[in-house]
Write a protein that holds these residues in place. Structure first.
Motif, mmCIF file in Angstrom:
data_model
loop_
_atom_site.group_PDB
_atom_site.id
_atom_site.type_symbol
_atom_site.label_atom_id
_atom_site.label_comp_id
_atom_site.label_asym_id
_atom_site.label_seq_id
_atom_site.Cartn_x
_atom_site.Cartn_y
_atom_site.Cartn_z
ATOM 1 N N ARG A 94 -2.175 -5.547 -13.258
ATOM 2 C CA ARG A 94 -2.891 -5.172 -14.467
ATOM 3 C C ARG A 94 -4.142 -4.410 -14.079
ATOM 4 O O ARG A 94 -4.769 -4.711 -13.068
ATOM 5 N N ILE A 95 -4.503 -3.428 -14.890
ATOM 6 C CA ILE A 95 -5.713 -2.664 -14.652
ATOM 7 C C ILE A 95 -6.392 -2.387 -15.979
ATOM 8 O O ILE A 95 -5.745 -2.034 -16.963
ATOM 9 N N THR A 96 -7.702 -2.575 -16.020
ATOM 10 C CA THR A 96 -8.465 -2.283 -17.219
ATOM 11 C C THR A 96 -8.897 -0.826 -17.206
ATOM 12 O O THR A 96 -8.836 -0.140 -16.183
ATOM 13 N N SER A 97 -9.340 -0.362 -18.356
ATOM 14 C CA SER A 97 -9.834 1.005 -18.435
ATOM 15 C C SER A 97 -11.060 1.210 -17.552
ATOM 16 O O SER A 97 -11.330 2.334 -17.128
ATOM 17 N N GLY A 98 -11.785 0.129 -17.276
ATOM 18 C CA GLY A 98 -12.922 0.200 -16.384
ATOM 19 C C GLY A 98 -12.571 0.146 -14.915
ATOM 20 O O GLY A 98 -13.454 0.312 -14.073
ATOM 21 N N GLY A 99 -11.298 -0.117 -14.599
ATOM 22 C CA GLY A 99 -10.851 -0.087 -13.219
ATOM 23 C C GLY A 99 -10.656 -1.427 -12.546
ATOM 24 O O GLY A 99 -10.236 -1.467 -11.380
ATOM 25 N N SER A 100 -10.935 -2.526 -13.228
ATOM 26 C CA SER A 100 -10.697 -3.836 -12.640
ATOM 27 C C SER A 100 -9.202 -4.089 -12.531
ATOM 28 O O SER A 100 -8.444 -3.770 -13.447
ATOM 29 N N THR A 101 -8.770 -4.686 -11.427
ATOM 30 C CA THR A 101 -7.343 -4.880 -11.185
ATOM 31 C C THR A 101 -6.991 -6.327 -10.908
ATOM 32 O O THR A 101 -7.813 -7.107 -10.419
ATOM 33 N N TYR A 102 -5.761 -6.667 -11.234
ATOM 34 C CA TYR A 102 -5.144 -7.928 -10.855
ATOM 35 C C TYR A 102 -3.809 -7.604 -10.207
ATOM 36 O O TYR A 102 -3.048 -6.780 -10.719
ATOM 37 N N ILE A 103 -3.517 -8.239 -9.091
ATOM 38 C CA ILE A 103 -2.241 -8.085 -8.405
ATOM 39 C C ILE A 103 -1.664 -9.466 -8.162
ATOM 40 O O ILE A 103 -2.348 -10.345 -7.638
ATOM 41 N N ALA A 104 -0.418 -9.663 -8.528
ATOM 42 C CA ALA A 104 0.233 -10.944 -8.311
ATOM 43 C C ALA A 104 0.365 -11.234 -6.821
ATOM 44 O O ALA A 104 0.565 -10.324 -6.012
ATOM 45 N N ASP A 105 0.259 -12.516 -6.471
ATOM 46 C CA ASP A 105 0.345 -12.902 -5.066
ATOM 47 C C ASP A 105 1.655 -12.462 -4.417
ATOM 48 O O ASP A 105 1.675 -12.120 -3.230
ATOM 49 N N SER A 106 2.736 -12.447 -5.184
ATOM 50 C CA SER A 106 4.037 -12.125 -4.635
ATOM 51 C C SER A 106 4.150 -10.679 -4.159
ATOM 52 O O SER A 106 5.025 -10.363 -3.351
ATOM 53 N N VAL A 107 3.283 -9.809 -4.656
ATOM 54 C CA VAL A 107 3.346 -8.401 -4.285
ATOM 55 C C VAL A 107 2.056 -7.898 -3.657
ATOM 56 O O VAL A 107 1.970 -6.716 -3.289
ATOM 57 N N LYS A 108 1.078 -8.774 -3.514
ATOM 58 C CA LYS A 108 -0.211 -8.374 -2.960
ATOM 59 C C LYS A 108 -0.035 -7.824 -1.544
ATOM 60 O O LYS A 108 0.679 -8.395 -0.726
ATOM 61 N N GLY A 109 -0.699 -6.718 -1.292
ATOM 62 C CA GLY A 109 -0.582 -6.056 -0.005
ATOM 63 C C GLY A 109 0.535 -5.049 0.062
ATOM 64 O O GLY A 109 0.591 -4.258 1.015
ATOM 65 N N ARG A 110 1.434 -5.066 -0.912
ATOM 66 C CA ARG A 110 2.559 -4.129 -0.949
ATOM 67 C C ARG A 110 2.501 -3.190 -2.148
ATOM 68 O O ARG A 110 2.908 -2.035 -2.042
ATOM 69 N N PHE A 111 2.029 -3.693 -3.282
ATOM 70 C CA PHE A 111 1.972 -2.902 -4.515
ATOM 71 C C PHE A 111 0.532 -2.539 -4.834
ATOM 72 O O PHE A 111 -0.395 -3.327 -4.588
ATOM 73 N N THR A 112 0.356 -1.373 -5.427
ATOM 74 C CA THR A 112 -0.950 -0.917 -5.872
ATOM 75 C C THR A 112 -0.840 -0.355 -7.279
ATOM 76 O O THR A 112 0.056 0.443 -7.558
ATOM 77 N N ILE A 113 -1.740 -0.773 -8.156
ATOM 78 C CA ILE A 113 -1.772 -0.238 -9.503
ATOM 79 C C ILE A 113 -2.935 0.745 -9.615
ATOM 80 O O ILE A 113 -4.011 0.525 -9.040
ATOM 81 N N SER A 114 -2.719 1.821 -10.331
ATOM 82 C CA SER A 114 -3.757 2.814 -10.546
ATOM 83 C C SER A 114 -3.583 3.418 -11.930
ATOM 84 O O SER A 114 -2.567 3.197 -12.599
ATOM 85 N N ARG A 115 -4.566 4.180 -12.350
ATOM 86 C CA ARG A 115 -4.518 4.753 -13.690
ATOM 87 C C ARG A 115 -5.080 6.162 -13.690
ATOM 88 O O ARG A 115 -5.794 6.576 -12.765
ATOM 89 N N ASP A 116 -4.754 6.890 -14.729
ATOM 90 C CA ASP A 116 -5.345 8.189 -15.006
ATOM 91 C C ASP A 116 -5.730 8.160 -16.478
ATOM 92 O O ASP A 116 -4.887 8.350 -17.354
#
Length: 121
Positions: free
Chosen positions: A50-72
């Motif tokens: 999950r990512i907020t419009s302000g840029g704060s992110t949450y990554i699930a433990d199961s994918v942490k270190g492998r997945f990255t969320i970003s926005r435009d």
């Protein structure tokens, strides 16, 4: 009303990478947050990132270190970069957007149509 269009899913070998995209369109005042969920057959839908419009992110433990969320924000788009994919990542991936509606400014949520990710061993 908001429409979400997802793309980027497909078939990939274990260890490979995929990049999912989700673009929001329609009528809304602003976007509060965008997220990626996934659901495998017989399993509950789970929050991946999950990512907020302000840029704060949450990554699930199961994918942490492998997945990255970003926005435009200019494109009202969110991306999920998936690296080092594993067979257990196989699922339908759904984009979810939290918006402030126009003109009511009430909070509302919308789901994308889903895109299939299949990781072969």
């Amino acid at each position: 009303q908001v429409q979400l269009v997802e793309s980027g899913g497909g078939l990939v070998q274990a260890g490979g990478s995929l990049r999912l995209s989700c673009e929001a369109s329609g009528t809304f005042f602003s976007i509060n947050a965008m997220a990626w969920y996934r659901q495998a057959p017989g399993k509950q839908r789970e929050l991946v990132a999950r990512i907020t419009s302000g840029g704060s992110t949450y990554i699930a433990d199961s994918v942490k270190g492998r997945f990255t969320i970003s926005r435009d924000n200019a494109k009202n788009a969110v991306y999920l970069q998936m690296n080092s994919l594993k067979p257990e990542d196989t699922a339908a991936y759904y984009c979810f957007v939290e918006v402030v509606s126009s003109p009511s400014r009430r909070l509302a949520g919308y789901w994308g149509q889903g895109t299939q990710v299949t990781v072969s061993s």
